[in-house]
Enzyme design. Structure first.
Site, PDB file in Angstrom:
ATOM      1  N   GLY A 163       4.869  -9.934   3.994  1.00 21.13           N
ATOM      2  CA  GLY A 163       5.568  -9.868   5.276  1.00 21.13           C
ATOM      3  C   GLY A 163       4.883 -10.726   6.333  1.00 21.13           C
ATOM      4  O   GLY A 163       3.660 -10.800   6.398  1.00 21.13           O
ATOM      5  N   ARG A 188       2.366   2.548   9.680  1.00 20.31           N
ATOM      6  CA  ARG A 188       1.569   3.208  10.721  1.00 20.31           C
ATOM      7  C   ARG A 188       2.432   3.699  11.891  1.00 20.31           C
ATOM      8  O   ARG A 188       1.936   4.442  12.732  1.00 20.31           O
ATOM      9  CB  ARG A 188       0.440   2.294  11.203  1.00 20.31           C
ATOM     10  N   MET A 204       0.846  -1.206   0.000  1.00 19.02           N
ATOM     11  CA  MET A 204       0.000   0.000   0.000  1.00 19.02           C
ATOM     12  C   MET A 204       0.877   1.251   0.000  1.00 19.02           C
ATOM     13  O   MET A 204       0.415   2.344   0.352  1.00 19.02           O
ATOM     14  CB  MET A 204      -0.947  -0.017   1.202  1.00 19.02           C
ATOM     15  N   ASN A 246       4.079   3.945   0.885  1.00 20.94           N
ATOM     16  CA  ASN A 246       4.794   4.460   2.050  1.00 20.94           C
ATOM     17  C   ASN A 246       5.885   3.446   2.423  1.00 20.94           C
ATOM     18  O   ASN A 246       5.969   2.965   3.554  1.00 20.94           O
ATOM     19  CB  ASN A 246       3.839   4.727   3.224  1.00 20.94           C
ATOM     20  N   GLY A 250      11.267  -2.557   5.577  1.00 22.72           N
ATOM     21  CA  GLY A 250      10.553  -3.834   5.609  1.00 22.72           C
ATOM     22  C   GLY A 250      10.124  -4.236   4.202  1.00 22.72           C
ATOM     23  O   GLY A 250      10.305  -5.390   3.780  1.00 22.72           O
ATOM     24  N   HIS A 251       9.589  -3.269   3.450  1.00 22.21           N
ATOM     25  CA  HIS A 251       9.230  -3.572   2.057  1.00 22.21           C
ATOM     26  C   HIS A 251      10.486  -3.909   1.246  1.00 22.21           C
ATOM     27  O   HIS A 251      10.454  -4.763   0.364  1.00 22.21           O
ATOM     28  CB  HIS A 251       8.526  -2.374   1.409  1.00 22.21           C
TER      29      HIS A 251
HETATM   30  O1  PAF Z   1      -0.166  -5.625   3.654  1.00 22.84           O
HETATM   31  C1  PAF Z   1      -0.576  -4.746   2.864  1.00 22.84           C
HETATM   32  O2  PAF Z   1       0.103  -3.754   2.588  1.00 22.84           O
HETATM   33  C2  PAF Z   1      -1.954  -4.885   2.233  1.00 22.84           C
HETATM   34  O3  PAF Z   1      -2.856  -5.450   3.111  1.00 22.84           O
HETATM   35  C3  PAF Z   1      -1.943  -5.648   0.900  1.00 22.84           C
HETATM   36  C4  PAF Z   1      -1.481  -7.096   1.058  1.00 22.84           C
HETATM   37  C5  PAF Z   1      -1.019  -4.940  -0.091  1.00 22.84           C
HETATM   38  C6  PAF Z   1      -3.358  -5.675   0.304  1.00 22.84           C
HETATM   39  O4  PAF Z   1      -3.849  -4.393   0.102  1.00 22.84           O
END
Ligand code: PAF
Length: 290
Positions: A153, A193, A34, A36, A40-41
């Protein structure tokens, strides 16, 4: 040669790009997010790059997974920073659709994916409809991208389990891979968050991981009174200033209460402080019976 980032908004264009790779027999790994984006990403993308020749990342703040009083409008959107990070990670394609691309006939009437038994417990009990929204959008994204592998994750442990179950039950030809949670040096799980935390709230946030880890240590030392451990974890977080949605010890394979056969456990919590609702979990191995 360094790959340059192509930003694609339209599903039809994405399909074309994917087809070109598929025709050559090349593998595709997909990381849905989503936005931001943080370290971690970054670790999800690194794992994806080990698993396939091409990595596609999506950024889509999915309205269907937010409740009416939740933070959809306020959810942090940082498109330029996201693109810079993805460039530095040599990601080839960013899929960044608009709401109308994903829900062309509106959200209300879209077909939905439910995972009974898993979607209404733990976070699902506090966020009605949330996991239906997650399972629905992930199914749509997987159908659009058609990756060989998709990476998520483990911080969102229940989400990962629901996605695995949906992929198996709906016969989706994709491998779902979970990646260990990335933590700040003080133990706080990385999350978009965390941005909501004021300095004094950020200072107490590491209590979450500390409480989970105490429960893990107790289980691994042989404690079996899980209700008492859940109570102690809840109390510790309340004392630190959190409003605790749940602090629970579950079988890591089913998310149900552990029974005599459960040896792979997971300790999960969701706790609120200020504007932030933080979730985290740790795995715990129950020692073999003597
Ligand atoms: O974990 C997230 O960022 C969201 O829940 C996901 C898996 C991208 C679905 O919108």
């Amino acid at each position: 040669m360094a790959k340059s980032l192509e930003v694609i908004a339209r599903p039809a264009q994405l399909r074309e790009r994917v087809m070109q790779w598929r025709r050559k027999g090349e593998r595709i790994a997909f990381v849905p997010t989503m936005g931001n984006l943080h370290a971690g990403h970054g670790s999800l993308v690194s794992r994806a790059a080990q698993l396939a020749e091409h990595v596609i990342v999506s950024v889509f703040v999915n309205p269907l997974q937010f409740g009416p009083n939740e933070d959809f409008a306020a959810y942090p959107r940082t498109p330029q920073d996201d693109q810079n990070l993805l460039r530095s990670l040599h990601v080839e394609v960013l899929f960044a659709p608009e709401v109308d691309d994903i829900y062309p006939r509106g959200q209300e009437t879209t077909a939905r994916v439910h995972v009974p038994g898993l979607e209404d417990i733990l976070c699902g009990a506090f966020r009605p409809g949330h996991f239906m929204g997650v399972a629905t959008v992930v199914t749509k994204l997987l159908n659009l991208v058609q990756p060989d592998v998709a990476v998520f994750g483990e911080k969102d442990f229940q989400q990962l389990m629901i996605i695995r179950r949906a992929a198996i039950d709906l016969c989706m030809p994709v491998e779902i891979v979970g990646v260990e949670t990335t933590r700040e040096p003080d133990g706080l799980a990385m999350s978009s968050r965390n941005r909501y935390l004021l300095p004094e709230q950020r200072a107490v946030a590491p209590h979450i991981f500390a409480a989970l880890d105490r429960a893990r240590q107790a289980i691994e030392s042989g404690a079996t009174d899980y209700a008492a451990l859940e109570q102690a974890g809840t109390e510790a977080l309340k004392e630190a200033g959190f409003r605790v949605d749940y602090f629970a010890i579950r079988d890591a394979n089913t998310l149900q209460m552990p029974n005599g056969d459960s040896s792979d456990l997971v300790v999960l919590t969701a706790a609120r402080i200020g504007r932030a609702r933080l979730i985290d979990n740790v795995r715990a191995r129950r020692p073999p019976a003597k």
